[in-house]
Design a protein around this motif. Sequence first.
Motif, PDB file in Angstrom:
ATOM      1  N   LEU A 129       0.856  -1.184   0.000  1.00 55.71           N
ATOM      2  CA  LEU A 129       0.000   0.000   0.000  1.00 55.71           C
ATOM      3  C   LEU A 129       0.890   1.230   0.000  1.00 55.71           C
ATOM      4  O   LEU A 129       1.717   1.413   0.892  1.00 55.71           O
ATOM      5  CB  LEU A 129      -0.908  -0.018   1.230  1.00 55.71           C
ATOM      6  CG  LEU A 129      -1.836   1.179   1.427  1.00 55.71           C
ATOM      7  CD1 LEU A 129      -2.781   1.345   0.250  1.00 55.71           C
ATOM      8  CD2 LEU A 129      -2.620   1.017   2.727  1.00 55.71           C
ATOM      9  N   ARG A 130       0.713   2.097  -1.029  1.00 63.44           N
ATOM     10  CA  ARG A 130       1.605   3.247  -1.189  1.00 63.44           C
ATOM     11  C   ARG A 130       0.931   4.600  -1.019  1.00 63.44           C
ATOM     12  O   ARG A 130       1.559   5.560  -0.598  1.00 63.44           O
ATOM     13  CB  ARG A 130       2.254   3.193  -2.579  1.00 63.44           C
ATOM     14  CG  ARG A 130       3.120   1.969  -2.823  1.00 63.44           C
ATOM     15  CD  ARG A 130       4.415   2.052  -2.057  1.00 63.44           C
ATOM     16  NE  ARG A 130       5.239   3.160  -2.477  1.00 63.44           N
ATOM     17  CZ  ARG A 130       6.129   3.111  -3.455  1.00 63.44           C
ATOM     18  NH1 ARG A 130       6.335   1.988  -4.119  1.00 63.44           N
ATOM     19  NH2 ARG A 130       6.832   4.181  -3.771  1.00 63.44           N
ATOM     20  N   ARG A 131      -0.330   4.713  -1.397  1.00 58.40           N
ATOM     21  CA  ARG A 131      -1.043   5.988  -1.293  1.00 58.40           C
ATOM     22  C   ARG A 131      -2.507   5.716  -1.009  1.00 58.40           C
ATOM     23  O   ARG A 131      -3.036   4.662  -1.350  1.00 58.40           O
ATOM     24  CB  ARG A 131      -0.951   6.797  -2.595  1.00 58.40           C
ATOM     25  CG  ARG A 131       0.427   7.206  -3.034  1.00 58.40           C
ATOM     26  CD  ARG A 131       0.994   8.323  -2.169  1.00 58.40           C
ATOM     27  NE  ARG A 131       2.229   8.859  -2.709  1.00 58.40           N
ATOM     28  CZ  ARG A 131       3.420   8.323  -2.540  1.00 58.40           C
ATOM     29  NH1 ARG A 131       3.560   7.214  -1.857  1.00 58.40           N
ATOM     30  NH2 ARG A 131       4.500   8.899  -3.047  1.00 58.40           N
ATOM     31  N   ILE A 132      -3.173   6.720  -0.416  1.00 54.71           N
ATOM     32  CA  ILE A 132      -4.603   6.633  -0.127  1.00 54.71           C
ATOM     33  C   ILE A 132      -5.235   7.958  -0.533  1.00 54.71           C
ATOM     34  O   ILE A 132      -4.744   9.028  -0.159  1.00 54.71           O
ATOM     35  CB  ILE A 132      -4.859   6.376   1.372  1.00 54.71           C
ATOM     36  CG1 ILE A 132      -4.126   5.116   1.844  1.00 54.71           C
ATOM     37  CG2 ILE A 132      -6.362   6.257   1.640  1.00 54.71           C
ATOM     38  CD1 ILE A 132      -4.086   4.951   3.355  1.00 54.71           C
ATOM     39  N   HIS A 133      -6.330   7.872  -1.286  1.00 55.78           N
ATOM     40  CA  HIS A 133      -7.051   9.060  -1.736  1.00 55.78           C
ATOM     41  C   HIS A 133      -8.535   8.915  -1.412  1.00 55.78           C
ATOM     42  O   HIS A 133      -9.092   7.827  -1.502  1.00 55.78           O
ATOM     43  CB  HIS A 133      -6.866   9.271  -3.241  1.00 55.78           C
ATOM     44  CG  HIS A 133      -5.444   9.530  -3.614  1.00 55.78           C
ATOM     45  ND1 HIS A 133      -4.862  10.766  -3.441  1.00 55.78           N
ATOM     46  CD2 HIS A 133      -4.487   8.712  -4.109  1.00 55.78           C
ATOM     47  CE1 HIS A 133      -3.596  10.698  -3.832  1.00 55.78           C
ATOM     48  NE2 HIS A 133      -3.351   9.467  -4.234  1.00 55.78           N
ATOM     49  N   GLY A 134      -9.153  10.025  -1.075  1.00 56.71           N
ATOM     50  CA  GLY A 134     -10.570  10.028  -0.755  1.00 56.71           C
ATOM     51  C   GLY A 134     -11.443   9.974  -1.996  1.00 56.71           C
ATOM     52  O   GLY A 134     -10.951   9.988  -3.137  1.00 56.71           O
ATOM     53  N   LEU A 135     -12.757   9.908  -1.766  1.00 57.74           N
ATOM     54  CA  LEU A 135     -13.714   9.937  -2.865  1.00 57.74           C
ATOM     55  C   LEU A 135     -13.461  11.139  -3.749  1.00 57.74           C
ATOM     56  O   LEU A 135     -13.186  12.232  -3.261  1.00 57.74           O
ATOM     57  CB  LEU A 135     -15.137  10.001  -2.314  1.00 57.74           C
ATOM     58  CG  LEU A 135     -15.692   8.709  -1.731  1.00 57.74           C
ATOM     59  CD1 LEU A 135     -17.033   8.971  -1.066  1.00 57.74           C
ATOM     60  CD2 LEU A 135     -15.826   7.647  -2.794  1.00 57.74           C
ATOM     61  N   GLY A 136     -13.559  10.941  -5.045  1.00 59.05           N
ATOM     62  CA  GLY A 136     -13.321  12.029  -5.988  1.00 59.05           C
ATOM     63  C   GLY A 136     -11.858  12.238  -6.307  1.00 59.05           C
ATOM     64  O   GLY A 136     -11.526  13.013  -7.202  1.00 59.05           O
TER      65      GLY A 136
END
Length: 200
Positions: A180-187
């Motif tokens: 796991l390298r990055r996390i982004h929210g909805l949109g």
Amino acid sequence: MHRTLAAVAVIVACAAAALWTATDGLSALTSETARRLAVAREPLPLPRAHLADGRELGAAIRADGRVVLVDFIYTQCESLCTALGSDYQQLQRELRRQGLGDRVRLLSLSFDPERDDPPTLARHQQRLRADPALWQADTIPDPRERTALLSAFGIVVVPDGRGDFVHNAAIHVVDSQGRLRRIHGLGGWRQALADALALR
């Protein structure tokens, strides 16, 4: 008086240290932002988990060398999962438009394996016009493995007492090594795609 001042100073120092730790040196105002920064700094290997067909998730990700954008859903959801589906439709469209299917793929993992068996997931994917070459859906049947995976991704799932779930949602960038390298929210699908392409 001096003891009181010393005690207050110790309490203030402890509170400041706790705030500094919780906000990643004041760079994050929420625990979610701090988690995202931590993952960006130090990739997180995925815990061992098996898909419905018995394949190990990490091995399945590493097998074709593509970066994988992962979200967590359940097919009965009519709120956050619908928004995630829209993000993934946009991502699929962009992967086709730019010819990026050999570099990035999409994976939706259901946290409701009792209802989301393979035929149900296949019908769900058909409704979303998912191209199996670009976007797959699966589940983790083993409850312990599923719990560990949800925890690693920071997904909280709470039964709502009516057969559905309250949960959070994000797009997770998993590199071709299964980290796991990055996390982004909805949109945030555009940035998730940009991050995925930067990892290759």
